[in-house]
Design an enzyme around this catalytic site. Structure first.
Site, PDB file in Angstrom:
ATOM      1  N   GLU A 193       0.789  -1.241   0.000  1.00  0.00           N
ATOM      2  CA  GLU A 193       0.000   0.000   0.000  1.00  0.00           C
ATOM      3  C   GLU A 193       0.816   1.284   0.000  1.00  0.00           C
ATOM      4  OE1 GLU A 193      -2.966  -0.082   3.053  1.00  0.00           O
ATOM      5  OE2 GLU A 193      -4.051  -1.697   2.112  1.00  0.00           O
ATOM      6  N   ASN A 333      -5.488  -4.589  -2.399  1.00  0.00           N
ATOM      7  CA  ASN A 333      -6.164  -4.510  -1.101  1.00  0.00           C
ATOM      8  C   ASN A 333      -7.396  -3.644  -1.276  1.00  0.00           C
ATOM      9  OD1 ASN A 333      -4.013  -5.878  -0.090  1.00  0.00           O
ATOM     10  ND2 ASN A 333      -3.268  -4.242   1.243  1.00  0.00           N
ATOM     11  N   TYR A 335     -11.183  -2.456   0.678  1.00  0.00           N
ATOM     12  CA  TYR A 335     -12.058  -2.509   1.854  1.00  0.00           C
ATOM     13  C   TYR A 335     -13.432  -1.909   1.588  1.00  0.00           C
ATOM     14  CZ  TYR A 335      -8.185  -4.178   4.628  1.00  0.00           C
ATOM     15  OH  TYR A 335      -7.175  -4.965   5.120  1.00  0.00           O
TER      16      TYR A 335
HETATM   17  C1  BGC Z   1      -3.473  -2.262   5.905  1.00  0.00           C
HETATM   18  C2  BGC Z   1      -3.532  -3.088   7.181  1.00  0.00           C
HETATM   19  C3  BGC Z   1      -4.652  -2.588   8.064  1.00  0.00           C
HETATM   20  C4  BGC Z   1      -5.945  -2.683   7.304  1.00  0.00           C
HETATM   21  C5  BGC Z   1      -7.203  -2.326   8.092  1.00  0.00           C
HETATM   22  C6  BGC Z   1      -4.825  -1.977   5.317  1.00  0.00           C
HETATM   23  O1  BGC Z   1      -4.811  -0.765   4.653  1.00  0.00           O
HETATM   24  O2  BGC Z   1      -2.615  -2.874   4.973  1.00  0.00           O
HETATM   25  O3  BGC Z   1      -2.290  -3.025   7.809  1.00  0.00           O
HETATM   26  O4  BGC Z   1      -4.732  -3.290   9.270  1.00  0.00           O
HETATM   27  O5  BGC Z   1      -5.871  -1.805   6.210  1.00  0.00           O
HETATM   28  O6  BGC Z   1      -7.194  -1.013   8.512  1.00  0.00           O
END
Ligand code: BGC
Length: 508
Positions: A193, A333, A335
């Site tokens: 990241e 990655n 979320y």
């Molecule tokens: C990171 C992790 C972090 C996760 C949740 C990601 O951006 O790589 O280290 O724990 O987000 O916040």
């Protein structure tokens, strides 16, 4: 209309809707046989032993020891989940889950206490060898991140990622770890990241090293990270790949940025380029280099602000070629998502340089979205995967992190829902041709959530921070994820019996 036609129409509608709204399909769906399932952690977030056995200080040690403290409740990573001493339990958990791989990161200062390869710390090397050997004993693939945010404090004092010499410092470190572990490690991630490192550490004062020099230091950091990554990639490619036979790539974080309305389509695209195109374009696009829109916008703003040249540093034509194509897969990655609209004027009418002013958009999360820090927006994941497939000629995508923070509870039904809906989005993308080679649940266990300390919990396993051995207990999501990985099937109706301990299946 026949009843069957009506039903077909309803099914089509639900299917199309599911790709833009949070409505999800309920049928049982299969993942490709070859797709790998794993889980991940990072060194500073779980290891603890911050100054033991020869490890030296990194920027997160420094930040978390700062007075007055900047981290929620003054938490530190000093002990964390104690994985430096409990790695066998960590591997046991991966075995309980029956996963194909474990993604973890190496601590630079545990291996090279001076930051440089003049002194290799045997104890640190022994720890990682033990962990890797334990994984291999049980046929679990180690996937290793070389750098996950914990820069040696000493290198920070020399400018860290803003100093061009870091390209060599990082590559020297990468060489050491290829030499030490490359015979056993077949999946390498160079850097985790870059955006969080550069924007949040150099452009703002959210993450270590709290530099807060937006519109300048963050761009320098981006350029040097890309060059460092590319140099390590070439090193592996030229000197190690043929004898070690592994694969190597970068991990880029990307949220989905959706225009608030059609009028803001261009704003959303600009936002995507400034957030993650800045890293993806130089590596995965045909042309290479920073995205055109960034080059134009920053050059124009810089001129208005009276700078003699663009604040976005240029790559030379040789550097463009050097960086292009340097990832065997798109490490992703993801979320959550945001809505975006254009706003040219909120950031001080271009007087103060900043990345936010350069891009000139506002993003926000919809108040109806479920979630605490991570909002549940599965259709955003589908759109993101589609865009990566379309923009970069369908690269293999290795989903290196995806996960949800919830309250402290073993019955984490909201996390279960998140995983199921996001995996449905993954299946939608696969059906349309995305080449998704692996999926990684973040995180194997609760861990030090950077500036949010230990109160934000992402784990499939809950960690009891009151117990000296940091006892780990599987949550409901662990049972569900295990079933998904075991059967390569997504079944929304599967209900595990969490009163029965999660045990290791035969063959693990
Ligand atoms: C990171 C992790 C972090 C996760 C949740 C990601 O951006 O790589 O280290 O724990 O987000 O916040």
């Amino acid at each position: 209309m026949l009843l069957s036609q009506i039903l077909l129409c309803v099914a089509c509608f639900v299917l199309t809707e599911s790709k833009t709204k949070n409505i999800y399909r309920q049928e049982v769906r299969k993942f490709p046989d070859q797709m790998l399932f794993g889980s991940a952690t990072a060194a500073y977030q779980i290891e603890g032993a911050w100054n033991e056995d020869g490890k030296s200080e990194n920027i997160w040690d420094r930040l978390s020891h700062q007075d007055p403290c900047r981290i929620t409740e003054c938490h530190t990573g000093d002990i964390a989940a104690n994985s430096y001493y409990s790695y066998k339990r960590d591997v046991e958990m991966i075995r309980e889950l029956g996963l194909d791989f474990y993604r973890f990161s190496l601590s630079w200062t545990r291996i090279l206490p001076t930051s440089f390869p003049d002194k290799i710390n045997e104890k640190g090397v022994e720890y990682y060898n033990n962990l890797i050997n334990e994984l291999l004993t049980y046929n679990i693939e180690p996937m290793v991140t070389i750098y996950h945010w914990d820069l040696p404090q000493k290198l920070q004092e020399l400018g860290g990622w803003a100093n061009p010499h870091i390209v060599d410092w990082y590559t020297d470190y990468a060489r050491v770890v290829f030499e030490l572990f490359g015979d056993k490690v077949k999946y390498w991630f160079t850097i985790n990241e870059p955006r969080q490192i550069c924007d949040m550490g150099y452009g703002t004062a959210v993450f270590a090293p709290l530099l807060n020099e937006s519109g300048y230091a963050d761009y320098l950091c981006s350029k040097h990270i890309l060059l460092a990554h590319a140099k390590a990639y070439h090193l592996y490619n030229d000197e190690y790949r043929s004898k070690q036979g592994g694969t190597i790539g970068i991990v880029i974080s990307a949220s989905w940025l959706e225009p608030e309305s059609d009028e803001h389509t261009e704003a959303a695209e600009d936002a995507r380029q400034f957030e993650w195109g800045i890293y993806a374009n130089p590596i995965f696009s045909e042309k290479g280099g920073f995205p055109e829109v960034m080059k134009q916008k920053v050059a124009l703003k810089s001129m208005i602000q009276g700078f003699p040249r663009s604040r976005l540093p240029e790559f030379t034509p040789e550097e463009v070629e050097f960086v292009k194509g340097t990832s065997d897969f798109f490490g992703l990655n993801h979320y959550s998502s945001s809505f975006v609209y254009r706003n040219e004027s909120v950031y001080g009418y271009h007087r103060e340089p900043s990345l936010n002013d350069d891009v000139s958009v506002i993003s926000y999360e919809d108040s109806s979205w479920e979630g605490y820090h991570t909002k549940m927006v599965p259709w955003g994941f589908y759109k993101l995967l589609t865009k990566i497939r379309e923009d970069y000629d369908n690269p293999p995508i290795l989903i290196a992190e995806n996960g949800y923070d919830s309250l402290r509870s073993l019955k984490d039904d909201d996390r279960v829902k998140y995983y199921r809906q996001y995996l449905d989005a993954v299946l939608d993308a696969i059906e349309e041709g995305s080449d998704i080679i692996a999926y990684t649940a973040w995180s194997l266990m609760d861990s030090f959530e950077w500036v949010r300390g230990y109160n934000v919990r992402f784990g499939l396993y809950e960690v009891d921070y009151e117990s000296p051995e940091r006892t780990r207990t599987p949550r409901k999501s662990a049972y569900v994820y295990k079933e998904i990985a075991r059967t390569h099937t997504l079944d929304h109706n599967y209900e595990p019996d969490i009163s029965v301990p999660l045990s290791i299946d035969e063959g693990h």
